[in-house]
Design an enzyme around this catalytic site. Structure first.
Site, PDB file in Angstrom:
ATOM      1  N   GLU A 114       0.818  -1.224   0.000  1.00  0.00           N
ATOM      2  CA  GLU A 114       0.000   0.000   0.000  1.00  0.00           C
ATOM      3  C   GLU A 114       0.847   1.267   0.000  1.00  0.00           C
ATOM      4  O   GLU A 114       1.859   1.351   0.694  1.00  0.00           O
ATOM      5  CB  GLU A 114      -0.899  -0.007   1.239  1.00  0.00           C
ATOM      6  CG  GLU A 114      -1.845   1.192   1.313  1.00  0.00           C
ATOM      7  CD  GLU A 114      -2.988   0.921   2.264  1.00  0.00           C
ATOM      8  OE1 GLU A 114      -3.950   0.258   1.855  1.00  0.00           O
ATOM      9  OE2 GLU A 114      -2.897   1.358   3.425  1.00  0.00           O
ATOM     10  N   LYS A 145       0.672   4.952   1.244  1.00  0.00           N
ATOM     11  CA  LYS A 145      -0.019   5.972   2.049  1.00  0.00           C
ATOM     12  C   LYS A 145       1.014   6.888   2.692  1.00  0.00           C
ATOM     13  O   LYS A 145       1.943   6.433   3.331  1.00  0.00           O
ATOM     14  CB  LYS A 145      -0.969   5.354   3.069  1.00  0.00           C
ATOM     15  CG  LYS A 145      -0.450   4.425   4.128  1.00  0.00           C
ATOM     16  CD  LYS A 145      -1.628   4.033   5.071  1.00  0.00           C
ATOM     17  CE  LYS A 145      -1.238   3.209   6.233  1.00  0.00           C
ATOM     18  NZ  LYS A 145      -2.338   2.762   7.078  1.00  0.00           N
ATOM     19  N   LYS A 193      -8.133   2.649  -2.632  1.00  0.00           N
ATOM     20  CA  LYS A 193      -8.446   2.572  -1.191  1.00  0.00           C
ATOM     21  C   LYS A 193      -9.066   3.905  -0.820  1.00  0.00           C
ATOM     22  O   LYS A 193      -8.381   4.900  -0.620  1.00  0.00           O
ATOM     23  CB  LYS A 193      -7.155   2.311  -0.415  1.00  0.00           C
ATOM     24  CG  LYS A 193      -7.380   1.824   0.993  1.00  0.00           C
ATOM     25  CD  LYS A 193      -7.321   0.320   0.989  1.00  0.00           C
ATOM     26  CE  LYS A 193      -7.403  -0.421   2.292  1.00  0.00           C
ATOM     27  NZ  LYS A 193      -7.353   0.230   3.525  1.00  0.00           N
ATOM     28  N   GLU A 202     -14.488  -4.973   3.109  1.00  0.00           N
ATOM     29  CA  GLU A 202     -13.767  -4.959   4.391  1.00  0.00           C
ATOM     30  C   GLU A 202     -14.702  -5.179   5.579  1.00  0.00           C
ATOM     31  O   GLU A 202     -15.735  -4.523   5.689  1.00  0.00           O
ATOM     32  CB  GLU A 202     -13.038  -3.630   4.542  1.00  0.00           C
ATOM     33  CG  GLU A 202     -12.268  -3.530   5.841  1.00  0.00           C
ATOM     34  CD  GLU A 202     -11.450  -2.270   5.925  1.00  0.00           C
ATOM     35  OE1 GLU A 202     -10.682  -1.980   4.996  1.00  0.00           O
ATOM     36  OE2 GLU A 202     -11.600  -1.561   6.936  1.00  0.00           O
ATOM     37  N   ASN A 210     -10.026  -6.343   8.713  1.00  0.00           N
ATOM     38  CA  ASN A 210      -9.083  -5.312   9.134  1.00  0.00           C
ATOM     39  C   ASN A 210      -8.758  -5.489  10.605  1.00  0.00           C
ATOM     40  O   ASN A 210      -9.656  -5.499  11.446  1.00  0.00           O
ATOM     41  CB  ASN A 210      -9.660  -3.915   8.871  1.00  0.00           C
ATOM     42  CG  ASN A 210      -8.560  -2.862   8.795  1.00  0.00           C
ATOM     43  OD1 ASN A 210      -7.507  -3.005   9.430  1.00  0.00           O
ATOM     44  ND2 ASN A 210      -8.790  -1.820   8.030  1.00  0.00           N
ATOM     45  N   GLU A 222      -5.839  -7.493   6.633  1.00  0.00           N
ATOM     46  CA  GLU A 222      -5.497  -6.084   6.433  1.00  0.00           C
ATOM     47  C   GLU A 222      -4.943  -5.462   7.716  1.00  0.00           C
ATOM     48  O   GLU A 222      -5.488  -5.665   8.803  1.00  0.00           O
ATOM     49  CB  GLU A 222      -6.748  -5.279   6.062  1.00  0.00           C
ATOM     50  CG  GLU A 222      -7.444  -5.695   4.795  1.00  0.00           C
ATOM     51  CD  GLU A 222      -8.680  -4.822   4.569  1.00  0.00           C
ATOM     52  OE1 GLU A 222      -9.699  -5.380   4.161  1.00  0.00           O
ATOM     53  OE2 GLU A 222      -8.626  -3.605   4.836  1.00  0.00           O
ATOM     54  N   SER A 223      -3.915  -4.692   7.564  1.00  0.00           N
ATOM     55  CA  SER A 223      -3.353  -3.836   8.633  1.00  0.00           C
ATOM     56  C   SER A 223      -2.570  -4.591   9.694  1.00  0.00           C
ATOM     57  O   SER A 223      -2.785  -5.770   9.939  1.00  0.00           O
ATOM     58  CB  SER A 223      -4.439  -3.046   9.371  1.00  0.00           C
ATOM     59  OG  SER A 223      -5.220  -2.300   8.517  1.00  0.00           O
TER      60      SER A 223
HETATM   61  O1  LIG Z   1      -4.594   3.539   8.860  1.00  0.00           O
HETATM   62  C1  LIG Z   1      -5.400   4.224   9.520  1.00  0.00           C
HETATM   63  O2  LIG Z   1      -5.058   4.965  10.466  1.00  0.00           O
HETATM   64  C2  LIG Z   1      -6.851   4.208   9.173  1.00  0.00           C
HETATM   65  C3  LIG Z   1      -7.729   5.000   9.892  1.00  0.00           C
HETATM   66  C4  LIG Z   1      -9.077   5.028   9.574  1.00  0.00           C
HETATM   67  C5  LIG Z   1      -9.568   4.283   8.535  1.00  0.00           C
HETATM   68  C6  LIG Z   1      -8.699   3.480   7.799  1.00  0.00           C
HETATM   69  C7  LIG Z   1      -7.358   3.446   8.114  1.00  0.00           C
HETATM   70  N1  LIG Z   1      -6.470   2.692   7.385  1.00  0.00           N
HETATM   71  C8  LIG Z   1      -6.823   2.009   6.198  1.00  0.00           C
HETATM   72  C9  LIG Z   1      -6.271   0.649   6.174  1.00  0.00           C
HETATM   73  O3  LIG Z   1      -7.048  -0.270   6.215  1.00  0.00           O
HETATM   74  C10 LIG Z   1      -4.789   0.461   6.137  1.00  0.00           C
HETATM   75  O4  LIG Z   1      -4.219   1.528   5.460  1.00  0.00           O
HETATM   76  C11 LIG Z   1      -4.291  -0.816   5.484  1.00  0.00           C
HETATM   77  O5  LIG Z   1      -4.969  -1.947   5.905  1.00  0.00           O
HETATM   78  C12 LIG Z   1      -2.789  -0.986   5.799  1.00  0.00           C
HETATM   79  O6  LIG Z   1      -2.582  -0.936   7.191  1.00  0.00           O
HETATM   80  P1  LIG Z   1      -1.131  -0.811   7.812  1.00  0.00           P
HETATM   81  O7  LIG Z   1      -0.274  -1.871   7.182  1.00  0.00           O
HETATM   82  O8  LIG Z   1      -1.314  -1.068   9.275  1.00  0.00           O
HETATM   83  O9  LIG Z   1      -0.634   0.537   7.481  1.00  0.00           O
END
Ligand SMILES: O=C(O)c1ccccc1NCC(=O)[C@H](O)[C@H](O)COP(=O)(O)O
Length: 268
Positions: free
Chosen positions: A64, A66, A125, A174, A195, A225-226
């Protein structure tokens, strides 16, 4: 958590509704459903996002882009989406996700410039609430769009999934618990994400995606995710049966995002 019971996700969605209500420069803003469908159908055919995840080594990595996030603040301010995309493409990503929302310092222009630079299947996204956003995502080169079950009433979720599929776009649906997984599957989703970040509180439960894996039959494609912060986190999710991992912050904060991705792919 904010006061008066409203959450971070509520605030992001309220901002998105205000954005959508404002006069728009894009052509699709004032079109009827039928016109939107006709416009969307004329755009180039999307790539096979799910196929790229299922055909390569498992789990496939959705890397991703961001620059910042509401939970962590700045991750890589001012980063060039095309440069990061080329690093991801050269170092083993199966697909790429591009944050298009302003709360992440992103925009659809980022997705457009990534589309012009790499052949990877791309996820828009964004916080999608209406069909115009799906058409706009396809117009800038998305192959897959994100729909968040917690943000959409059941009929709207079904309607948007059907609309995206009619345009040959795939949908990452999601979820965060068993009930939402059931809603996603009932609405026609084929690509289900769990997530690990609670979008209401931003808390991470690193085991959530692993715990919920059993509720999604193998005929669906399952995305964790995340929350991947170490290679061990990724290995645990692989061992729990995730078909794909969506990882942003880990790569975006690495000194060398391409090397961080390569090392993780080799470890998997
Ligand atoms: O990442 C955030 O803070 C967030 C806050 C509110 C809504 C969505 C958010 N993130 C979107 C995502 O789902 C993540 O960017 C994606 O899964 C990657 O997560 P990470 O690897 O932990 O950066």
């Amino acid at each position: 958590m904010s006061d008066k019971g409203s959450t971070y996700l509520d605030k992001i969605l309220a901002a998105k509704r205000a954005e959508l209500a404002a006069p728009r420069a894009t052509r699709s803003g004032a079109l009827t459903d039928r016109e939107l469908l006709e416009l969307g159908a004329r755009l180039p055919r999307p790539r096979d996002f799910i196929g790229a995840l299922r055909e390569g080594p498992r789990p496939g990595i959705i890397a991703e882009f961001k620059r910042a996030s509401p939970s962590a603040g700045a991750l890589r301010e001012g980063a060039d989406a095309r440069q990061i995309a080329m690093l991801y493409a050269a170092n083993g990503a199966a697909c790429m996700s591009v944050l298009c929302d302003k709360h992440f310092q992103g925009s659809l222009d980022d997705l457009r410039s990534v589309r012009q630079s790499v052949a990877l299947p791309l996820l828009a996204k964004d916080f999608i609430l209406e069909k115009t956003q799906i058409v706009e995502a396809k117009r800038v080169g998305a192959d897959c769009v994100l729909l968040i079950v917690a943000a959409l009433p059941a009929p709207q979720l079904r309607n948007l999934i059907e609309f995206a599929h009619t345009l040959e776009l795939q949908v990452l649906c999601e979820t965060r618990d068993e009930a939402e997984i059931d809603r996603a599957m009932a609405a026609g989703a084929k690509l289900i994400g769990v997530n690990s970040r609670d979008l209401q509180t931003f808390e991470l439960d690193p085991d959530r995606a692993a715990k919920l894996r059993k509720y999604v039959p193998k005929s669906f494609t399952y995305v964790a995710e995340s929350g991947v912060r170490t290679i061990d986190d990724a290995l645990r999710l692989r061992d729990s049966g995730a078909d794909a991992l969506l990882i942003g912050s880990y790569f975006m904060t690495a000194e060398q995002p391409g090397e961080a991705l390569r090392e993780l792919v080799m470890a998997l």
